[in-house]
Design a protein around this motif. Structure first.
Motif, PDB file in Angstrom:
ATOM      1  N   LYS A  19      40.184  42.254  49.582  1.00 53.80           N
ATOM      2  CA  LYS A  19      38.980  42.126  50.464  1.00 53.80           C
ATOM      3  C   LYS A  19      38.293  43.493  50.946  1.00 53.80           C
ATOM      4  O   LYS A  19      39.162  44.453  51.399  1.00 53.80           O
ATOM      5  N   GLY A  20      37.052  43.419  51.014  1.00 51.32           N
ATOM      6  CA  GLY A  20      36.365  44.673  51.447  1.00 51.32           C
ATOM      7  C   GLY A  20      35.155  44.239  52.604  1.00 51.32           C
ATOM      8  O   GLY A  20      34.738  43.012  52.832  1.00 51.32           O
ATOM      9  N   ALA A  21      34.384  45.121  52.989  1.00 56.27           N
ATOM     10  CA  ALA A  21      33.186  44.598  53.864  1.00 56.27           C
ATOM     11  C   ALA A  21      32.479  43.838  52.985  1.00 56.27           C
ATOM     12  O   ALA A  21      31.774  42.989  53.796  1.00 56.27           O
ATOM     13  N   ASN A  22      31.862  44.332  51.815  1.00 58.27           N
ATOM     14  CA  ASN A  22      30.960  43.747  51.229  1.00 58.27           C
ATOM     15  C   ASN A  22      31.306  42.989  50.089  1.00 58.27           C
ATOM     16  O   ASN A  22      30.526  42.138  49.717  1.00 58.27           O
ATOM     17  N   LEU A  23      32.283  43.340  49.521  1.00 54.83           N
ATOM     18  CA  LEU A  23      32.890  42.601  48.027  1.00 54.83           C
ATOM     19  C   LEU A  23      34.207  42.355  48.174  1.00 54.83           C
ATOM     20  O   LEU A  23      35.240  43.020  48.743  1.00 54.83           O
ATOM     21  N   THR A  24      34.495  41.235  47.570  1.00 54.44           N
ATOM     22  CA  THR A  24      35.929  40.661  47.872  1.00 54.44           C
ATOM     23  C   THR A  24      36.164  40.205  46.500  1.00 54.44           C
ATOM     24  O   THR A  24      35.449  39.450  45.983  1.00 54.44           O
ATOM     25  N   PHE A  25      37.316  40.611  46.069  1.00 53.51           N
ATOM     26  CA  PHE A  25      37.745  40.249  44.536  1.00 53.51           C
ATOM     27  C   PHE A  25      38.907  39.313  44.608  1.00 53.51           C
ATOM     28  O   PHE A  25      39.809  39.572  45.294  1.00 53.51           O
ATOM     29  N   HIS A  26      39.106  38.441  43.527  1.00 55.05           N
ATOM     30  CA  HIS A  26      40.243  37.754  43.010  1.00 55.05           C
ATOM     31  C   HIS A  26      40.746  38.272  41.874  1.00 55.05           C
ATOM     32  O   HIS A  26      40.130  38.124  40.749  1.00 55.05           O
ATOM     33  N   VAL A  27      41.985  38.820  42.025  1.00 54.71           N
ATOM     34  CA  VAL A  27      42.516  39.243  40.603  1.00 54.71           C
ATOM     35  C   VAL A  27      43.206  38.249  39.985  1.00 54.71           C
ATOM     36  O   VAL A  27      44.129  37.744  40.610  1.00 54.71           O
ATOM     37  N   TYR A  28      43.125  37.851  38.731  1.00 53.09           N
ATOM     38  CA  TYR A  28      43.934  36.923  38.111  1.00 53.09           C
ATOM     39  C   TYR A  28      45.144  37.444  37.460  1.00 53.09           C
ATOM     40  O   TYR A  28      46.179  36.994  37.579  1.00 53.09           O
ATOM     41  N   TYR A  29      45.037  38.778  37.104  1.00 55.21           N
ATOM     42  CA  TYR A  29      46.306  39.437  36.760  1.00 55.21           C
ATOM     43  C   TYR A  29      45.882  40.790  36.426  1.00 55.21           C
ATOM     44  O   TYR A  29      44.738  41.431  36.036  1.00 55.21           O
ATOM     45  N   TRP A  30      47.018  41.666  36.606  1.00 57.17           N
ATOM     46  CA  TRP A  30      47.151  43.270  36.114  1.00 57.17           C
ATOM     47  C   TRP A  30      47.918  43.292  35.085  1.00 57.17           C
ATOM     48  O   TRP A  30      49.131  42.499  34.769  1.00 57.17           O
ATOM     49  N   GLY A  31      47.472  43.951  34.000  1.00 59.95           N
ATOM     50  CA  GLY A  31      48.600  44.522  33.131  1.00 59.95           C
ATOM     51  C   GLY A  31      48.700  46.120  32.768  1.00 59.95           C
ATOM     52  O   GLY A  31      47.858  46.946  33.028  1.00 59.95           O
ATOM     53  N   THR A  32      49.969  46.448  32.705  1.00 61.55           N
ATOM     54  CA  THR A  32      50.238  47.835  32.318  1.00 61.55           C
ATOM     55  C   THR A  32      50.943  47.649  30.863  1.00 61.55           C
ATOM     56  O   THR A  32      52.425  47.641  31.094  1.00 61.55           O
ATOM     57  N   SER A  33      50.570  47.624  29.784  1.00 62.14           N
ATOM     58  CA  SER A  33      51.089  47.333  28.635  1.00 62.14           C
ATOM     59  C   SER A  33      51.340  48.522  27.561  1.00 62.14           C
ATOM     60  O   SER A  33      50.336  49.419  27.406  1.00 62.14           O
ATOM     61  N   GLN A  34      52.637  48.864  27.354  1.00 67.87           N
ATOM     62  CA  GLN A  34      52.989  49.819  26.277  1.00 67.87           C
ATOM     63  C   GLN A  34      53.131  49.127  24.941  1.00 67.87           C
ATOM     64  O   GLN A  34      53.804  48.170  24.827  1.00 67.87           O
ATOM     65  N   ASN A  35      52.510  50.065  23.922  1.00 70.17           N
ATOM     66  CA  ASN A  35      52.555  49.555  22.617  1.00 70.17           C
ATOM     67  C   ASN A  35      52.011  48.047  22.581  1.00 70.17           C
ATOM     68  O   ASN A  35      52.720  47.136  22.041  1.00 70.17           O
ATOM     69  N   LEU A  36      50.955  47.716  23.013  1.00 67.75           N
ATOM     70  CA  LEU A  36      50.388  46.461  23.062  1.00 67.75           C
ATOM     71  C   LEU A  36      50.092  46.042  21.632  1.00 67.75           C
ATOM     72  O   LEU A  36      49.657  46.717  20.646  1.00 67.75           O
ATOM     73  N   THR A  37      50.452  45.002  21.346  1.00 70.91           N
ATOM     74  CA  THR A  37      50.351  44.018  19.826  1.00 70.91           C
ATOM     75  C   THR A  37      48.658  43.640  19.637  1.00 70.91           C
ATOM     76  O   THR A  37      48.103  43.458  20.888  1.00 70.91           O
ATOM     77  N   SER A  38      48.094  43.410  18.428  1.00 78.32           N
ATOM     78  CA  SER A  38      46.949  42.655  18.509  1.00 78.32           C
ATOM     79  C   SER A  38      47.112  41.343  19.030  1.00 78.32           C
ATOM     80  O   SER A  38      48.184  40.619  19.148  1.00 78.32           O
ATOM     81  N   ASN A  39      45.844  40.702  19.582  1.00 79.70           N
ATOM     82  CA  ASN A  39      45.780  39.420  19.872  1.00 79.70           C
ATOM     83  C   ASN A  39      44.603  38.730  18.966  1.00 79.70           C
ATOM     84  O   ASN A  39      44.182  39.353  18.198  1.00 79.70           O
ATOM     85  N   VAL A  40      44.672  37.449  19.439  1.00 78.05           N
ATOM     86  CA  VAL A  40      43.846  36.451  18.538  1.00 78.05           C
ATOM     87  C   VAL A  40      42.292  36.535  19.347  1.00 78.05           C
ATOM     88  O   VAL A  40      42.207  37.073  20.432  1.00 78.05           O
TER      89      VAL A  40
END
Length: 290
Positions: A19-40
């Protein structure tokens, strides 16, 4: 350098609703991936911004290839098919989110979305940018005692997401979509009324009467301020509400259709599938898998 799993766990636990004064965000997920693999090849209904800490790969969006390497930041926009492939030791930070329109100032909502939707897809040489410094400050280093306190994570995370338009946006504040305060308030109140009364299928005359405006004036506000018709906005709000019910409730699809103002489950399924590219039942199942 970082405790990857702990960093991701902390962010997903403590930096969801920002929450902020002018902007409020809904975060669905955070990711911190080491050696990420390919995706579809896939798409989202929300924004996903990624930053490359190390390694290489390719980001493919609508047939265009973008190289991935340290210092690159890229943005996957809603309903755009994309893929990460040909990776080699790719370390990636990413966050998936959308603005909460109810808790965000109407003019800020439009400017933010406009800048991310029409701004850059891919940028390089951002290693020393303020945005990346903020992002790294959210992570837990090897020496966990040097991590930012949990109490400040929401503020830091909010600052990160709020910085994205300045980095990715192709327009300055004066060039971005803007509305005078009176028009912005009318549009904001109209959207709130529509959202609160979807089941009764609100009409333009009804909303105009609620706002004490003429139908013609309200229609002109929609056209000039957000470049949408009343009917287009109403349908988007119905789909948005249906998405949330499909993901967060066990309500039958027929009931969701009624509560969001669709005349029949068949019509709801057709409109939803056209909008999201996937039927409601499949959308619900995909949300459960994620």
């Amino acid at each position: 350098m970082y405790q990857w799993n702990k960093s991701e766990e902390r962010l997903n636990r403590y930096a969801g609703l920002l929450k902020g004064a002018n902007l409020t965000f809904h975060v669905y997920y955070w990711g911190t991936s080491q050696n990420l693999t390919s995706n579809v090849v896939h798409k989202h209904s929300f924004f996903e911004v990624c930053y490359v800490l190390a390694g290489t790969g390719l980001y493919i969006e609508e047939g265009v290839s973008y190289s991935l390497y340290e210092g690159v930041l890229f943005c996957s926009r809603p309903n755009i098919f994309h893929q990460i492939k040909d990776v080699d030791c790719l370390d990636l930070l990413y966050v998936a989110f959308e603005l909460d329109e109810n808790l965000t100032m109407a003019d800020e909502f439009e400017k933010y979305r406009h800048n991310l939707r029409h701004g850059a897809v891919w940028l390089e040489h951002l290693t020393d940018s303020p945005t990346v410094f903020i992002w790294k400050s959210l992570l837990v280093p090897k020496n966990a005692e040097k991590a930012a306190p949990i109490s400040v994570l929401p503020q830091l995370a909010h600052a990160l997401l709020a910085s994205f338009p300045a980095v990715l946006g192709m327009y300055s504040g004066s060039e971005a979509v803007s509305m005078d305060s009176s028009a912005a308030l009318h549009i904001h109140r109209a959207k709130l009324y529509i959202r609160d009364n979807l089941g009764s299928s609100p009409t333009l005359p009804e909303v105009a009467s609620y706002l004490n405006l003429s139908e013609r004036h309200l229609s002109r506000l929609f056209a000039q301020s957000i470049h949408e018709s009343f009917s287009s906005l109403l349908q988007k709000e119905r789909i948005r509400a249906a998405e949330q019910m499909l993901i967060h409730t066990q309500d039958p699809i027929k009931e969701i259709a009624v509560r969001t103002g669709f005349s029949s489950v068949h019509y709801f399924t057709r409109v939803f599938t056209k909008s999201k590219g996937i039927p409601p039942a499949a959308f619900r199942e995909a949300g459960r898998q994620n």
